[in-house]
Design a protein around this motif. Structure first.
Motif, short mmCIF file in Angstrom:
data_model
loop_
_atom_site.label_atom_id
_atom_site.label_comp_id
_atom_site.label_asym_id
_atom_site.label_seq_id
_atom_site.Cartn_x
_atom_site.Cartn_y
_atom_site.Cartn_z
N ASN A 34 -1.15 3.89 2.51
CA ASN A 34 -1.34 2.44 2.30
C ASN A 34 -2.34 2.12 1.19
N GLY A 35 -2.80 3.12 0.46
CA GLY A 35 -3.78 2.90 -0.60
C GLY A 35 -5.20 2.87 -0.05
N ALA A 36 -6.18 2.88 -0.95
CA ALA A 36 -7.58 2.92 -0.53
C ALA A 36 -8.43 2.10 -1.50
N ILE A 37 -9.31 1.29 -0.94
CA ILE A 37 -10.26 0.47 -1.71
C ILE A 37 -11.66 0.97 -1.39
N GLY B 147 -3.14 -3.07 6.08
CA GLY B 147 -3.47 -1.73 6.50
C GLY B 147 -4.15 -0.88 5.44
N THR B 148 -4.26 -1.39 4.19
CA THR B 148 -4.99 -0.63 3.18
C THR B 148 -6.41 -0.38 3.68
N GLN B 149 -6.84 0.86 3.61
CA GLN B 149 -8.17 1.22 4.08
C GLN B 149 -9.22 0.78 3.06
N HIS C 90 -13.10 0.10 -6.59
CA HIS C 90 -12.18 1.17 -6.98
C HIS C 90 -10.95 1.07 -6.07
N PHE C 91 -9.76 1.21 -6.67
CA PHE C 91 -8.53 1.20 -5.87
C PHE C 91 -7.65 2.36 -6.29
N TRP C 92 -7.13 3.07 -5.29
CA TRP C 92 -6.14 4.12 -5.50
C TRP C 92 -4.89 3.72 -4.72
N ASN C 93 -3.72 3.71 -5.39
CA ASN C 93 -2.50 3.44 -4.64
C ASN C 93 -2.05 4.74 -3.96
N GLU C 94 -0.95 4.68 -3.23
CA GLU C 94 -0.50 5.85 -2.47
C GLU C 94 -0.17 7.04 -3.36
N ASP C 95 0.21 6.78 -4.61
CA ASP C 95 0.53 7.86 -5.55
C ASP C 95 -0.70 8.40 -6.27
#
Length: 199
Positions: free
Chosen positions: A68-71, A193-195, A81-86
């Motif tokens: 669900n990605g991470a912030i 649901g993004t953490q 900072h944001f990372w998507n699922e990829d």
């Protein structure tokens, strides 16, 4: 090399570097309590610094996966900072809480996404600032800007702002603010649901 040629080269290098930076997408540039969150302090007062010291971070020390990605919000460097699922990475300058007692750190998640959010001051804000309006609808006077990500912590949001002077400053009552262009981009990528981790 003459002073004039050195200056010309310096200006060219600066302009080329600036153009490259502006073209880089990963570096961002210049439910309860419906609509309730923070308002940032009066910025008509002189502020001596408006600095964000960006540092690129890796997700692995902070998250076990990118489902669900991470912030990650780094309060000290005033950056989100944001990372998507990829694993694609984005870095945005942000506004952060004004003082340590207004700052909440730890893990939460996105529970709701609202385009054109409304805003209500929290009970604590109304007590401190009875002159503030009880409600502000979507639009240019709304302190939540164009989009808001509601977190599982009551009253906490990641949101936009129409007042760009706030970005890069310790200016909020708890929330994390982004330029409207950046929150719109993040809004499109983040999921329910993004953490989220604030450090």
């Amino acid at each position: 090399m003459s002073t004039q040629n050195r200056n010309r080269f310096g200006r060219r290098a600066f302009l080329a570097g600036s153009a490259a930076l502006l073209g880089t997408p990963s570096i961002a540039q210049a439910i309860d309590g419906e609509g309730t969150t923070e308002v940032e302090r009066d910025l008509s007062r002189v502020v001596k610094r408006n600095i964000s010291s960006f540092r690129s971070l890796d997700w692995q020390p902070y998250f076990s996966n990118l489902r669900n990605g991470a912030i990650l919000v780094d309060i000290d460097s005033r950056a989100l900072h944001f990372w998507n699922e990829d694993g694609r990475y984005f870095l945005y300058p942000s506004s952060v809480p004004l003082t340590e007692d207004l700052t909440r750190r730890g893990r939460t998640r996105v529970i709701r996404k609202v385009e054109g959010p409304s805003w209500r001051p929290t009970p604590a804000m109304r007590k401190r600032n009875p002159e503030w309006p009880e409600f502000v609808g979507p639009g240019p006077d709304n302190p939540l800007g164009s989009h808001a990500l509601y977190l599982s912590w009551t009253y906490y949001r990641i949101h936009g702002t129409h007042d760009t002077r706030k970005i890069g400053r310790r200016s909020s009552n708890g929330c994390i603010g982004l330029y409207n262009e950046h929150i719109a981009q993040l809004f499109g990528m983040a999921k329910i649901g993004t953490q989220v981790l604030l450090i």
